[in-house]
Design a protein around this motif. Structure first.
Motif, PDB file in Angstrom:
ATOM      1  N   THR A  64     -29.444  76.659 -97.329  1.00 33.72           N
ATOM      2  CA  THR A  64     -29.521  77.349 -96.040  1.00 33.72           C
ATOM      3  C   THR A  64     -28.273  77.091 -95.208  1.00 33.72           C
ATOM      4  O   THR A  64     -27.763  77.998 -94.528  1.00 33.72           O
ATOM      5  CB  THR A  64     -30.764  76.877 -95.266  1.00 33.72           C
ATOM      6  N   GLU A  65     -27.772  75.860 -95.264  1.00 26.69           N
ATOM      7  CA  GLU A  65     -26.572  75.512 -94.504  1.00 26.69           C
ATOM      8  C   GLU A  65     -25.364  76.308 -94.989  1.00 26.69           C
ATOM      9  O   GLU A  65     -24.567  76.800 -94.180  1.00 26.69           O
ATOM     10  CB  GLU A  65     -26.281  74.012 -94.620  1.00 26.69           C
ATOM     11  N   GLU A  66     -25.222  76.448 -96.314  1.00 25.65           N
ATOM     12  CA  GLU A  66     -24.108  77.226 -96.864  1.00 25.65           C
ATOM     13  C   GLU A  66     -24.228  78.694 -96.470  1.00 25.65           C
ATOM     14  O   GLU A  66     -23.235  79.345 -96.122  1.00 25.65           O
ATOM     15  CB  GLU A  66     -24.083  77.086 -98.389  1.00 25.65           C
ATOM     16  N   TRP A  67     -25.434  79.212 -96.545  1.00 25.80           N
ATOM     17  CA  TRP A  67     -25.701  80.608 -96.149  1.00 25.80           C
ATOM     18  C   TRP A  67     -25.258  80.836 -94.704  1.00 25.80           C
ATOM     19  O   TRP A  67     -24.533  81.787 -94.401  1.00 25.80           O
ATOM     20  CB  TRP A  67     -27.187  80.887 -96.328  1.00 25.80           C
ATOM     21  N   ASP A  68     -25.698  79.956 -93.798  1.00 26.11           N
ATOM     22  CA  ASP A  68     -25.371  80.100 -92.375  1.00 26.11           C
ATOM     23  C   ASP A  68     -23.873  79.975 -92.122  1.00 26.11           C
ATOM     24  O   ASP A  68     -23.309  80.698 -91.287  1.00 26.11           O
ATOM     25  CB  ASP A  68     -26.127  79.053 -91.552  1.00 26.11           C
ATOM     26  N   GLU A  69     -23.216  79.065 -92.821  1.00 28.69           N
ATOM     27  CA  GLU A  69     -21.771  78.880 -92.643  1.00 28.69           C
ATOM     28  C   GLU A  69     -20.994  80.117 -93.071  1.00 28.69           C
ATOM     29  O   GLU A  69     -20.011  80.503 -92.421  1.00 28.69           O
ATOM     30  CB  GLU A  69     -21.303  77.659 -93.439  1.00 28.69           C
ATOM     31  N   ILE A  70     -21.423  80.737 -94.157  1.00 31.93           N
ATOM     32  CA  ILE A  70     -20.736  81.940 -94.640  1.00 31.93           C
ATOM     33  C   ILE A  70     -20.877  83.076 -93.627  1.00 31.93           C
ATOM     34  O   ILE A  70     -19.904  83.774 -93.303  1.00 31.93           O
ATOM     35  CB  ILE A  70     -21.290  82.354 -96.019  1.00 31.93           C
ATOM     36  N   ILE A  71     -22.085  83.267 -93.105  1.00 33.52           N
ATOM     37  CA  ILE A  71     -22.294  84.320 -92.107  1.00 33.52           C
ATOM     38  C   ILE A  71     -21.470  84.049 -90.860  1.00 33.52           C
ATOM     39  O   ILE A  71     -20.821  84.953 -90.308  1.00 33.52           O
ATOM     40  CB  ILE A  71     -23.795  84.433 -91.753  1.00 33.52           C
ATOM     41  N   GLN A  72     -21.466  82.793 -90.415  1.00 39.55           N
ATOM     42  CA  GLN A  72     -20.699  82.447 -89.222  1.00 39.55           C
ATOM     43  C   GLN A  72     -19.211  82.701 -89.429  1.00 39.55           C
ATOM     44  O   GLN A  72     -18.515  83.173 -88.524  1.00 39.55           O
ATOM     45  CB  GLN A  72     -20.936  80.977 -88.860  1.00 39.55           C
ATOM     46  N   GLY A  73     -18.728  82.428 -90.634  1.00 39.12           N
ATOM     47  CA  GLY A  73     -17.321  82.683 -90.941  1.00 39.12           C
ATOM     48  C   GLY A  73     -16.973  84.157 -90.845  1.00 39.12           C
ATOM     49  O   GLY A  73     -15.916  84.529 -90.313  1.00 39.12           O
TER      50      GLY A  73
END
Length: 265
Positions: A64-73
Motif C-alpha cells: 500500500t505504501e508503494e502504491w501511494d508513493e507512486i500516485i503521489q509522484g
C-alpha cells in the motif's frame, strides 16, 4: 527453414483463434428501426467494472505504501488544471479515481433519498471505511488545489479507463468525403457499471440518411482477467439514459424500449 516454421506457427495460431472465436464470438450486430422524427439515436454503452478494468496490469506484490508513493509522484508532476486533465495517468491513479467517483455516485444516486441518507451516514461512521474516506478526501483536495471540477474529473477518469482498450469509436457514413469527429463522453461510473456515449458538437452532428452501418465501436478486453468470472454482457440503450439502471427508475417500473442487453463482446 525459418520461414517455413513461422508459416506453420502462424497457420496454427490462426486455426486456434478461429476455434476460439467460434466458441465465444466477440462481435455483436443489431438492427434498429427509426421513426421519421429520429435523425440520430442517443446511444449509451454500459459494461461491468470487471470488463472496464480487465486491461490493467496490476502488481499484486506491491505494498500500500508503494502504491501511494507512486500516485503521489505522478500528482507532483501534474500541479496545474491542464496538466492534470491532459497528461496520461498511471493505472493506479485511474483505479483510485474510478473508486472515488463510483463511491460517491453509488451513495447519492443509485438509491432513493432515504437510502442515500442511510448510505452516507454509514459511510461517514463505519471504522472499516476509514481508508476509503481518507482516499476520497485526498482526491477532493487534489481537485480543489488544481481548480478541477468533479465533472471534469469524472470525464478524465472515464477516458483513462477506456483509453487502453478502445480501438475504434466512430460515427460512420457512406459518404467517403465526410469525416465526423466522434467525441467520447462518460455518462455514468458506479461500483457496478461504467457507461459512456458518443458525443457530437453542432458541426459534427449529421442525421442518418442511409440504411446500413452508422456507428462502429471496437473494444479489447483481457480474457485472462475475466476467465471464470460471471460477467454480464455489455448493454446498449438507444434512448440515451445515463446507465442501464436508469430504466428501473422510470415510472416505478422497468422500461425496455430502446434497450438491448445481448451485446456480448
Amino acid at each position: 527453414m525459418i520461414v517455413t516454421v513461422l508459416a506453420v506457427l502462424t497457420f496454427k495460431d490462426v486455426v486456434q483463434l478461429t476455434l476460439e472465436y467460434a466458441e465465444d464470438p466477440k462481435q455483436s450486430d443489431m438492427n434498429i428501426v427509426f421513426n421519421e422524427s429520429m435523425t440520430m439515436p442517443n446511444i449509451t454503452f454500459c459494461m461491468s467494472r470487471s470488463q472496464a478494468w480487465s486491461h490493467f496490469a496490476i502488481n499484486i506484490n506491491e505494498s500500500t505504501e508503494e502504491w501511494d508513493e507512486i500516485i503521489q509522484g505522478f500528482l507532483e508532476n501534474m500541479t496545474t488544471h491542464d496538466e492534470f486533465l491532459t497528461k496520461p495517468w498511471d493505472y493506479r491513479m485511474v483505479m483510485e479515481g474510478y473508486d472515488v467517483v463510483a463511491t460517491l455516485n453509488s451513495m447519492e444516486r443509485e438509491t432513493t433519498s432515504q437510502g442515500a441518507a442511510r448510505s452516507i451516514n454509514v459511510f461517514s461512521g463505519q471504522a472499516r471505511l476509514v481508508n476509503k474516506r481518507a482516499m476520497i478526501k485526498k482526491w477532493l483536495k487534489t481537485l480543489e488545489d488544481r481548480g478541477v471540477t468533479f465533472e471534469e474529473f469524472t470525464q478524465k477518469v472515464g477516458s483513462e479507463t477506456i483509453r487502453r482498450s478502445m480501438q475504434r469509436f466512430q460515427r460512420t457514413t457512406f459518404d467517403e468525403d465526410l469525416v465526423i469527429r466522434t467525441k467520447f463522453r462518460t455518462s455514468w461510473i458506479s461500483t457496478m457499471q461504467f457507461c459512456f456515449q458518443p458525443w457530437f458538437d453542432r458541426d459534427n452532428f449529421h442525421p442518418i440518411n442511409d440504411q446500413g452501418n452508422f456507428f462502429t465501436m471496437v473494444l479489447s478486453h483481457n480474457p485472462e482477467k475475466l476467465a471464470g468470472k460471471s460477467v454480464d454482457c455489455m448493454t446498449v440503450d438507444f434512448h440515451g439514459r445515463p446507465s442501464s439502471l436508469s430504466r428501473f427508475m422510470e415510472g416505478k417500473g422497468r422500461t425496455r424500449d430502446g434497450f438491448n442487453e445481448e451485446a456480448s463482446f
